[in-house]
Design a protein around this motif. Structure first.
Motif, PDB file in Angstrom:
ATOM      1  N   VAL A  17       0.833  -1.201   0.000  1.00  0.00           N
ATOM      2  CA  VAL A  17       0.000   0.000   0.000  1.00  0.00           C
ATOM      3  C   VAL A  17       0.872   1.257   0.000  1.00  0.00           C
ATOM      4  O   VAL A  17       0.596   2.222  -0.717  1.00  0.00           O
ATOM      5  N   ALA A  18       1.922   1.254   0.796  1.00  0.00           N
ATOM      6  CA  ALA A  18       2.741   2.445   1.020  1.00  0.00           C
ATOM      7  C   ALA A  18       3.243   3.138  -0.250  1.00  0.00           C
ATOM      8  O   ALA A  18       3.217   4.378  -0.309  1.00  0.00           O
ATOM      9  N   PRO A  19       3.685   2.432  -1.281  1.00  0.00           N
ATOM     10  CA  PRO A  19       4.162   3.143  -2.478  1.00  0.00           C
ATOM     11  C   PRO A  19       3.073   3.909  -3.228  1.00  0.00           C
ATOM     12  O   PRO A  19       3.381   4.713  -4.107  1.00  0.00           O
ATOM     13  N   HIS A  20       1.821   3.701  -2.849  1.00  0.00           N
ATOM     14  CA  HIS A  20       0.699   4.317  -3.555  1.00  0.00           C
ATOM     15  C   HIS A  20       0.045   5.453  -2.768  1.00  0.00           C
ATOM     16  O   HIS A  20      -0.991   5.972  -3.186  1.00  0.00           O
ATOM     17  N   VAL A  21       0.623   5.805  -1.605  1.00  0.00           N
ATOM     18  CA  VAL A  21       0.076   6.874  -0.767  1.00  0.00           C
ATOM     19  C   VAL A  21       1.212   7.776  -0.282  1.00  0.00           C
ATOM     20  O   VAL A  21       2.382   7.410  -0.346  1.00  0.00           O
ATOM     21  N   ALA A  22       0.844   8.945   0.213  1.00  0.00           N
ATOM     22  CA  ALA A  22       1.849   9.888   0.700  1.00  0.00           C
ATOM     23  C   ALA A  22       2.465   9.437   2.016  1.00  0.00           C
ATOM     24  O   ALA A  22       3.667   9.598   2.241  1.00  0.00           O
ATOM     25  N   ARG A  23       1.632   8.874   2.912  1.00  0.00           N
ATOM     26  CA  ARG A  23       2.120   8.423   4.216  1.00  0.00           C
ATOM     27  C   ARG A  23       1.357   7.176   4.615  1.00  0.00           C
ATOM     28  O   ARG A  23       0.123   7.150   4.529  1.00  0.00           O
ATOM     29  N   CYS A  24       2.090   6.170   5.071  1.00  0.00           N
ATOM     30  CA  CYS A  24       1.476   4.936   5.563  1.00  0.00           C
ATOM     31  C   CYS A  24       2.083   4.607   6.919  1.00  0.00           C
ATOM     32  O   CYS A  24       3.264   4.261   7.009  1.00  0.00           O
ATOM     33  N   TYR A  25       1.277   4.760   7.954  1.00  0.00           N
ATOM     34  CA  TYR A  25       1.729   4.404   9.289  1.00  0.00           C
ATOM     35  C   TYR A  25       1.657   2.891   9.454  1.00  0.00           C
ATOM     36  O   TYR A  25       0.606   2.289   9.230  1.00  0.00           O
ATOM     37  N   ALA A  26       2.764   2.281   9.840  1.00  0.00           N
ATOM     38  CA  ALA A  26       2.804   0.859  10.173  1.00  0.00           C
ATOM     39  C   ALA A  26       2.597   0.785  11.684  1.00  0.00           C
ATOM     40  O   ALA A  26       3.498   1.079  12.459  1.00  0.00           O
ATOM     41  N   VAL A  27       1.373   0.437  12.087  1.00  0.00           N
ATOM     42  CA  VAL A  27       1.010   0.436  13.511  1.00  0.00           C
ATOM     43  C   VAL A  27       1.058  -0.990  14.035  1.00  0.00           C
ATOM     44  O   VAL A  27       0.364  -1.872  13.516  1.00  0.00           O
ATOM     45  N   THR A  30       4.439   2.421  17.314  1.00  0.00           N
ATOM     46  CA  THR A  30       4.222   1.337  18.270  1.00  0.00           C
ATOM     47  C   THR A  30       3.076   1.750  19.186  1.00  0.00           C
ATOM     48  O   THR A  30       3.238   2.640  20.027  1.00  0.00           O
ATOM     49  N   ALA A  31       1.929   1.134  18.962  1.00  0.00           N
ATOM     50  CA  ALA A  31       0.721   1.472  19.729  1.00  0.00           C
ATOM     51  C   ALA A  31      -0.335   0.414  19.483  1.00  0.00           C
ATOM     52  O   ALA A  31      -0.308  -0.291  18.474  1.00  0.00           O
ATOM     53  N   GLY A  32      -1.274   0.337  20.413  1.00  0.00           N
ATOM     54  CA  GLY A  32      -2.451  -0.488  20.224  1.00  0.00           C
ATOM     55  C   GLY A  32      -3.513   0.314  19.491  1.00  0.00           C
ATOM     56  O   GLY A  32      -3.485   1.551  19.483  1.00  0.00           O
ATOM     57  N   VAL A  33      -4.441  -0.368  18.870  1.00  0.00           N
ATOM     58  CA  VAL A  33      -5.478   0.313  18.101  1.00  0.00           C
ATOM     59  C   VAL A  33      -6.400   1.126  19.010  1.00  0.00           C
ATOM     60  O   VAL A  33      -6.929   2.151  18.589  1.00  0.00           O
ATOM     61  N   ALA A  34      -6.554   0.740  20.239  1.00  0.00           N
ATOM     62  CA  ALA A  34      -7.419   1.484  21.166  1.00  0.00           C
ATOM     63  C   ALA A  34      -6.750   2.748  21.705  1.00  0.00           C
ATOM     64  O   ALA A  34      -7.383   3.525  22.420  1.00  0.00           O
ATOM     65  N   ASP A  35      -5.482   2.959  21.345  1.00  0.00           N
ATOM     66  CA  ASP A  35      -4.745   4.117  21.863  1.00  0.00           C
ATOM     67  C   ASP A  35      -3.791   4.646  20.782  1.00  0.00           C
ATOM     68  O   ASP A  35      -2.580   4.621  20.944  1.00  0.00           O
ATOM     69  N   LEU A  36      -4.358   5.147  19.695  1.00  0.00           N
ATOM     70  CA  LEU A  36      -3.558   5.618  18.564  1.00  0.00           C
ATOM     71  C   LEU A  36      -3.072   7.052  18.805  1.00  0.00           C
ATOM     72  O   LEU A  36      -3.849   7.909  19.246  1.00  0.00           O
ATOM     73  N   PRO A  37      -1.816   7.336  18.502  1.00  0.00           N
ATOM     74  CA  PRO A  37      -1.253   8.661  18.766  1.00  0.00           C
ATOM     75  C   PRO A  37      -1.462   9.651  17.612  1.00  0.00           C
ATOM     76  O   PRO A  37      -0.559  10.398  17.259  1.00  0.00           O
ATOM     77  N   PHE A  38      -2.649   9.649  17.048  1.00  0.00           N
ATOM     78  CA  PHE A  38      -2.947  10.528  15.926  1.00  0.00           C
ATOM     79  C   PHE A  38      -3.965  11.578  16.349  1.00  0.00           C
ATOM     80  O   PHE A  38      -4.809  11.336  17.219  1.00  0.00           O
ATOM     81  N   ALA A  39      -3.926  12.713  15.678  1.00  0.00           N
ATOM     82  CA  ALA A  39      -4.919  13.759  15.916  1.00  0.00           C
ATOM     83  C   ALA A  39      -6.280  13.311  15.385  1.00  0.00           C
ATOM     84  O   ALA A  39      -6.369  12.383  14.569  1.00  0.00           O
TER      85      ALA A  39
END
Length: 184
Positions: A54-64, A87-96
């Motif tokens: 997926v990553a080569p087809h988007v501007a940014r790809c977070y590997a969580v 490095t995070a769990g899905v219930a606690d993502l460090p995104f805005a």
């Protein structure tokens, strides 16, 4: 349900190209349906098998991934420039709030499925953004993947996403897996 993480000692199995029989790279990218300037997240990225298609087809790809050791294994391969490790769990993502255009998970929903995780996805995926989920189905034979008692049926996953405020656009059961495309 199991709510476990994948054993890092078995991580080499995550690089098996036979995994594409459950979801091809083309099918995953088509289900995401994002532009090349998109920001997406791979939830439970492991060694980056699907991240890297997926990553080569988007501007940014977070590997969580909740396991930093999985990121270490991913870094042993050539990593697309658009990948950022989280490095995070899905219930606690460090995104805005509304930071992601889309998110996807392949064979990991059963590891993080919870009201808290889906609420967090609802928070970080922008309105109109998609979440694509391919996971082992409870109605499968259990020949591959986790035991069937650690899996979710498609209907339960659909209900969970709808309860979290998503609109399910596509829901399909396959032999061992299901595909769910939900829009926020």
């Amino acid at each position: 349900m199991g709510f476990h993480t994948y054993d890092v000692d078995r991580a080499d199995a995550l690089e098996d190209p036979d995994r594409f029989r459950y979801c091809s790279a083309e099918e995953l990218r088509a289900a995401l349906a994002v532009d090349t300037d998109a920001t997406v997240a791979d939830l439970g990225s492991g060694t980056g098998f699907y991240t890297d298609v997926v990553a080569p087809h988007v501007a940014r790809c977070y590997a969580v991934d909740v396991q930093a050791a999985m990121h270490d294994l991913h870094r042993e391969k050539p990593v697309p420039a658009s990948v950022e490790f989280v490095t995070a769990g899905v219930a606690d993502l460090p995104f805005a709030d509304d930071a992601l255009d889309a998110a996807f998970s392949t064979m990991t929903y059963h590891e993080y499925a919870s009201d808290a995780a889906l609420a967090e996805l609802s928070r970080v995926v922008r309105p109109g953004g998609r979440v694509v989920t391919v996971d082992w189905t409870a109605t499968g034979t259990g020949e591959s993947g986790p035991p069937t008692d650690e899996r979710f049926a498609l209907g339960a996953a659909v209900s969970a996403f709808e309860s979290a405020g998503f609109t399910v656009e596509r829901a399909q059961t396959r032999v061992e897996t299901f595909l769910l495309v939900a829009r926020r």
